[in-house]
Structures are given as C-alpha cells and as structure tokens.
Design an enzyme around this catalytic site. Structure first.
Site, PDB file in Angstrom:
ATOM      1  N   TYR A 149     -25.212  -1.571  -2.187  1.00 48.59           N
ATOM      2  CA  TYR A 149     -23.447  -0.942  -1.159  1.00 48.59           C
ATOM      3  C   TYR A 149     -22.456  -1.108  -2.085  1.00 48.59           C
ATOM      4  CZ  TYR A 149     -20.891  -0.888   3.341  1.00 48.59           C
ATOM      5  OH  TYR A 149     -20.479  -0.694   4.274  1.00 48.59           O
ATOM      6  N   ARG A 202     -13.571   8.633   7.200  1.00 50.78           N
ATOM      7  CA  ARG A 202     -12.548   7.343   6.360  1.00 50.78           C
ATOM      8  C   ARG A 202     -13.833   6.281   5.448  1.00 50.78           C
ATOM      9  NH1 ARG A 202     -11.674   2.270   5.664  1.00 50.78           N
ATOM     10  NH2 ARG A 202     -12.850   1.834   7.278  1.00 50.78           N
ATOM     11  N   LYS A 220     -25.811   0.110   4.604  1.00 58.12           N
ATOM     12  CA  LYS A 220     -25.936  -0.278   6.187  1.00 58.12           C
ATOM     13  C   LYS A 220     -27.496  -1.568   6.259  1.00 58.12           C
ATOM     14  CE  LYS A 220     -21.214  -0.944   6.331  1.00 58.12           C
ATOM     15  NZ  LYS A 220     -20.142  -2.790   6.455  1.00 58.12           N
ATOM     16  N   GLU A 292     -19.023   3.043  12.209  1.00 56.41           N
ATOM     17  CA  GLU A 292     -19.030   2.390  11.003  1.00 56.41           C
ATOM     18  C   GLU A 292     -18.379   4.111  10.361  1.00 56.41           C
ATOM     19  OE1 GLU A 292     -18.839   0.134   8.233  1.00 56.41           O
ATOM     20  OE2 GLU A 292     -19.942   0.100   9.571  1.00 56.41           O
ATOM     21  N   ASP A 293     -16.973   3.279   9.857  1.00 53.25           N
ATOM     22  CA  ASP A 293     -15.894   4.587   9.129  1.00 53.25           C
ATOM     23  C   ASP A 293     -15.567   5.464  10.068  1.00 53.25           C
ATOM     24  OD1 ASP A 293     -16.078   2.258   7.079  1.00 53.25           O
ATOM     25  OD2 ASP A 293     -17.490   3.504   5.245  1.00 53.25           O
ATOM     26  N   ASP A 315     -17.839  -1.782  13.100  1.00 55.06           N
ATOM     27  CA  ASP A 315     -17.177  -2.801  12.079  1.00 55.06           C
ATOM     28  C   ASP A 315     -16.117  -2.852  10.740  1.00 55.06           C
ATOM     29  OD1 ASP A 315     -19.466  -4.747  10.658  1.00 55.06           O
ATOM     30  OD2 ASP A 315     -19.248  -3.385   9.068  1.00 55.06           O
ATOM     31  N   ASP A 316     -15.735  -1.999  11.240  1.00 53.20           N
ATOM     32  CA  ASP A 316     -14.327  -1.779  10.273  1.00 53.20           C
ATOM     33  C   ASP A 316     -12.788  -2.621  10.434  1.00 53.20           C
ATOM     34  OD1 ASP A 316     -15.511   0.224   7.947  1.00 53.20           O
ATOM     35  OD2 ASP A 316     -15.471   1.509  10.317  1.00 53.20           O
ATOM     36  N   ASN A 457     -12.291  -1.415  -0.023  1.00 50.47           N
ATOM     37  CA  ASN A 457     -13.336  -1.315  -1.150  1.00 50.47           C
ATOM     38  C   ASN A 457     -13.308   0.468  -1.300  1.00 50.47           C
ATOM     39  OD1 ASN A 457     -15.416  -3.489  -1.906  1.00 50.47           O
ATOM     40  ND2 ASN A 457     -15.535  -3.708   0.295  1.00 50.47           N
ATOM     41  N   ASN A 501     -16.774  -9.311   1.876  1.00 47.54           N
ATOM     42  CA  ASN A 501     -17.817  -8.809   2.600  1.00 47.54           C
ATOM     43  C   ASN A 501     -18.282  -8.531   4.012  1.00 47.54           C
ATOM     44  OD1 ASN A 501     -20.335  -6.637   3.043  1.00 47.54           O
ATOM     45  ND2 ASN A 501     -19.252  -5.859   0.631  1.00 47.54           N
TER      46      ASN A 501
END
Length: 611
Positions: A149, A202, A220, A292-293, A315-316, A457, A501
C-alpha cells in the site's frame, strides 16, 4: 447468470458480437467418495444462434492444483499430498516448511533493487500462492505494508499499464452501462461480502489516474485480509472506468483504460446507480461497498445519496476522519488538555479534512459541547486561504460553509498559524511540503507539545517529514503522518513517528461487517472505531512519541475495533446474523482468516482416482 445448455449466444451477452464464445463449466458429483469426481467440460458456441455443443472432456490434472493460488502450497506439499493430487515430480523433491518458504521469499525480496520491484514480486506471490503471501504480510507487517500500500502503491498505479501482468478484480467501464449485472456475474465467487471500488479520479495525492487506480482497491483488500483477517474470497476489488482527464494517459500506448475524457453528469450518475443496484442483486444487501479515491465533487454527494440505502462508506471521508480523531484523542494524553480546549487548523478542505472535522465535532459533543461551539474550534484552509464567510476570492460549497467563520480572510498558511495560534496543525491537502520550518517553530512557541499531523499520501505529498517536525520543534511535537517515516534520533533520544494510516480503521470495520452482517454504517461506528483505536495506545507507546499502536499489533487492534462495532450493532439492531454470539470476541477471532495451509483443497476441488 445461470447458463443453460440450449441458450443462444445472444441470450447470454446480447450487447456483444463475438464470433466465438467459450466457457468452461465444472461439474461435480459423488462428493462423499475418497477421490471425488471432477471433470471439465469445454463448451463452444458461435453467434449464429446454434446451441452449445460439448466438444471435449478431460480430467483435471495435478498441474491445475499448482496453478490455483488458493490450493497451491508450492514446495510445502507433503509427499502424500503430491501423490494424492498427482503432482509428484512436478516439484523438487525437498518438502519445505511454511516458515522456510517465508524466509526464502523475504531474502529474495530484500535483495531486489527498488520498492516497485518488490511490489511486483509480492503481487506475483499473491497470484501463485495466496496463503504464503498473507503469511509473509502477517509475519512482516511493518516491512510489507508500505510495499503493498502507501507509498509504493502510488508509484505502482502510475506505472500500472507498464507492469500489468495478471488481472485482479473486475473492470467495469461506461461501455457496460445497461449490463453491469452481467459483468458482475462473471466473477466466479458468489459469496462476496466486501467490495472496494474506485473511479480513479483522485488517487492518493496523484490526481486522475483513471483505470490505473485499480492498485488502490487491490491494495486495500489485501490489507483487509493481512491486517484484520477478512477471508480473501469474500473480497472483490472493482474499478469503474468512465474515462480519464489525464492527458498523459490519453496519449500513452500502454494505458489500459478507456482513452477518452471522463463521462460526467446524468450519464455518470445513472452508471453509479446501476452499479449499486447490481451489487445488491448479485451479492445481497449486506455486501459492503467501500468508496475509495473518488474526487471531492462526487465523494460527498454519493456518500449522502447512498449511506441510508446501502451498506457503504467512503474511506477518504470517514476512514481518514476516524484514524485522525484516534490520533487526536491519543495526543490529549500527552498534552493534558481537554478536546474542546484546543484549536484545530486543517490545511486542506477536501473530503479528508471535512470528514475529520465532522467526526471531531461528534467527539466534542461527547464532552458536552454543542455542535455550534465545537465548529468554532475548527478552521479550514483551502487553496484560496482561510475559509471564512463572505470570502471575496470565491464561493464555498455546503461542506465548507459549516466551518466558515466571521473573520478576515488570510491567504498564507504561515500568517494563518500566527493569527490563530492552533494547538493542532493537520495537513491533508495532498500538495506536498507546506509546513515550513518557520511554521513548525511558531507551533512550538504557542504550545508545550504542538501536535503536527502530516497525513497526505504518498510520502512525496506529505506536508513535512518527521525529522523536520522534531528538529524544528526541538523534540517537543507530537507527530504523525499518512505514510511511514523512519525513526528520528534527536538530541540523544529516538522518536518513533506514528503512522495515521486508514489501515488502522477500515480493516476492522470490514471485519465487523462481514462477520456480523451489519446492514448500514452510521457515523457513530467511526467514532467508536476512533475511540477503540486510541484506547489500544499504551503509556510506553506515548513515551516513544507514538499516538497509534505499533503496526505489529494491528491484527489484534482490528479485532478489538470489530468487537466494539459488533457490540454497538447488535445493541442497535444493525446486525443481521442472529442469534448474537455469547462471546463476540471469540466468535470474531474464530472467523478471522488464518494464513495456514490446510490438509484439504478448497471446496471447488473435487477428485476421482484415475482408472
């Protein structure tokens, strides 16, 4: 989709015009016999409306066992197993222990020239021997986690088209609109309980990587198993490809995604709606869908749209918030102040910072502070400066307006820090170095123990390094980062930087969901996760500068989080698996995946002794 022998090709995939369609069907009978019967029937079908015709049949060979990542043990197969499964002679004669296999792999891994090579080697190991991969990850968690990751996964995503070898998960493109359920039906496992999905717009702090973002869902879900013990067969990584606005990839001959601009608006929303409905139809209402993202403009509205109707979270927004609040709660044990006595400045006003701010308000409410008063303690800084009401440089979205105060507009971060004198400075902008030495020195002048979180990150996007923070504050600061930093020796003391994290949070959340059948995920679950994580930090950890438990303990920490969430879920009628286990911790521990070789092959491997 169930395929009947007399179905036509246009009934199976009406939107594709294939000249030849081949499909393998595994039949299984006599399951109770010593050598269970298994044959592979190869069926051919053309698009001229002819029926399926059986053309050949053969027994599965022992070589097929070695090609199955969940059945393969490599050189750890015993002599008896090699004879039983007809793989005798296909391996060198020495029988290795699992411990020796791990040791051999780690020796090879450490001798590789760079982290991208190590990432590729780990991915290859996961493809050929899944249990050994997770045994390596669970044994050497601190060493392996940065490779599977952040930060290495960021580079792997950028190079995805070049290093691609074997597909993992599902790729669903905008061209599949209207047939998403059919694509999901191609996944061979029916009992999927956790999906991580991205549209690649993103990725970390790297921007729009399109289809190349698949490395994030894969990484993930690897952590779901390695850190929390969620069985890998329950997990499905998915990329939704609607195009990319990355000009480099639009011209890259190795780019594997759709090479056109991103589809937006109504067509995009219909595509996501169909995907959500298809997941429930294929895998059930209790299947977790972790976003995610996704870019800010989609992340908030999709979370708001789906959170009450599906088992889903972002999650973000929520995972980042939970791990940050856990670090904040731990930091209070060092600073000795109440949560509501602090001033928080968030550098960045996107989904991560908004999520952290919202959960921080929930935490302050637990201290008896009103929502309005809690928000007065929180300040956001975006690309135009301090978020304030009536800002002349541009309007604010609804999320930012919650934290817009009646103040003068200040543009530069250094001047904002001087004016507000915060006790917490938290970076989540993804813009790289921003916490200058002057800013860090100012933080130390306002506070005995300034709290500095550089959470962006990958490492190249972090607001400052651990050594910069400790040196500028003369060892006074409490520091945490999103990506790992090495220990810092300063003035005769060794400081261990904490890693804030999301992997401390989302694997435990996923473990609770898949073991207890949690149907919806209210915000309270993320506060409970944060509080539980903070409680796992010992006085010894705090003395070393850690505001999170050591990574080596994360498997047990994830279980603690899962137990706390399960208790809340059963109490509030959110869990679907009844009756409630008498001992939840024991029940969850028994359901955690163990990276240990079994004496039996997976259920789909049935055998009959050759005549």
């Amino acid at each position: 989709m169930f395929v009947k022998p007399n179905m036509k090709i246009n009934q199976i995939y009406p939107y594709l015009s294939w000249s030849l369609f081949q499909r393998s069907i595994i039949s299984r009978t006599n399951a109770s016999s010593t050598y269970q019967n298994k044959e592979r029937i190869l069926l051919n079908c053309t698009n001229n409306n002819s029926d399926y015709k059986m053309t050949t049949r053969r027994f599965l060979t022992g070589y097929d066992v070695l090609l199955d990542r969940r059945a393969n043990k490599g050189t750890a197969f015993s002599i008896e197993e090699r004879q039983t499964y007809r793989i005798h002679g296909l391996l060198p004669p020495t029988v290795a222990t699992p411990e020796l296999q791990v040791e051999r792999f780690m020796d090879n891994l450490r001798n590789m020239p760079d982290d991208l090579s190590r990432y590729i080697a780990l991915a290859a190991l996961q493809d050929r021997n899944e249990k050994l991969f997770y045994r390596v990850a669970m044994t050497y968690t601190q060493e392996i986690m940065p490779l599977v990751y952040t930060p290495t996964v960021g580079l792997a995503c950028q190079k995805y088209g070049l290093i691609f070898s074997k597909p993992k998960g599902l790729f669903i493109s905008i061209n599949d609109k209207g047939h998403i359920y059919d694509v999901l039906s191609n996944w061979p496992i029916h009992d999927v309980r956790a999906i991580v999905v991205t549209d690649g717009e993103r990725i970390l702090g790297l921007g729009d990587l399109g289809c190349n973002g698949m490395g994030i869902p894969v990484g993930k879900l690897s952590l779901y198993t390695a850190l929390a013990g969620v069985a890998p067969e329950y997990c499905l990584p998915i990329t939704l490809d609607v195009g990319t606005n990355n000009e480099t990839f639009l011209k890259d001959k190795y780019y594997l995604g759709l090479q056109h601009k991103r589809v937006t608006g109504k067509e995009y929303d219909e595509f996501i709606d169909e995907f959500m409905q298809a997941v429930v139809k294929r895998f059930g209402q209790q299947c977790l869908i972790q976003f995610e993202d996704f870019a800010n403009h989609n992340a908030f509205r999709l979370l708001e749209k789906y959170r009450e109707h599906y088992c889903t979270f972002n999650d973000d927004i929520q995972g980042t918030a939970s791990v940050a609040v856990a670090g904040i709660l731990s930091s209070l044990r060092i600073t000795g102040r109440k949560l509501s006595d602090n001033t928080f400045v968030f550098y960045g006003a996107g989904e991560a910072s908004i999520g952290m701010s919202d959960l921080l308000v929930v935490a302050m409410e637990r201290e008896g502070v009103s929502v309005e008063d809690a928000r007065k303690k929180i300040f956001l800084v975006d690309s135009k400066g301090l978020v304030v009401k009536d800002r002349p440089t541009g309007g604010l979205n609804e999320e930012k307006k919650r934290y817009a105060h009646e103040r003068e507009c200040i543009v530069k971060l250094g001047e904002i820090v001087k004016a507000l004198k915060p006790s917490f400075l938290i970076g989540a902008a993804g813009q790289g170095p921003a916490f200058t030495r002057e800013i860090l020195e100012d933080m130390a002048s306002f506070n005995e123990h300034p709290v500095i979180f550089a959470l962006s990150n990958p490492t190249s996007k972090a607001e400052c390094t651990a050594s910069e923070a400790y040196e500028a504050t003369k060892g006074q600061c409490v520091f945490a980062s999103g990506s790992p930093f090495p220990n810092v020796d300063y003035n005769g003391k060794t400081y261990i930087p904490g890693q804030g994290n999301n992997s401390y949070i989302f694997p435990g959340v996923g473990l609770a969901i898949v073991t207890c059948g949690i149907r919806h995920i209210p915000e309270e679950l993320f506060y409970i996760s944060a509080k539980t994580l903070s409680e796992q930090v010992t006085e010894e950890d705090l003395a070393a500068g850690l505001v999170y438990p050591p990574i080596e303990k994360i498997h047990a920490v994830s279980r603690k989080i899962a137990v706390a969430l399960a208790e809340y879920s059963y109490e509030h009628k959110l869990a679907a698996h009844y009756p409630k286990p008498k001992d939840l911790e024991k029940y969850i521990e028994e359901n955690q995946y163990k990276a240990e070789y079994s004496d039996a092959l997976p259920p789909r491997w049935d055998w009959q002794k050759k005549n």
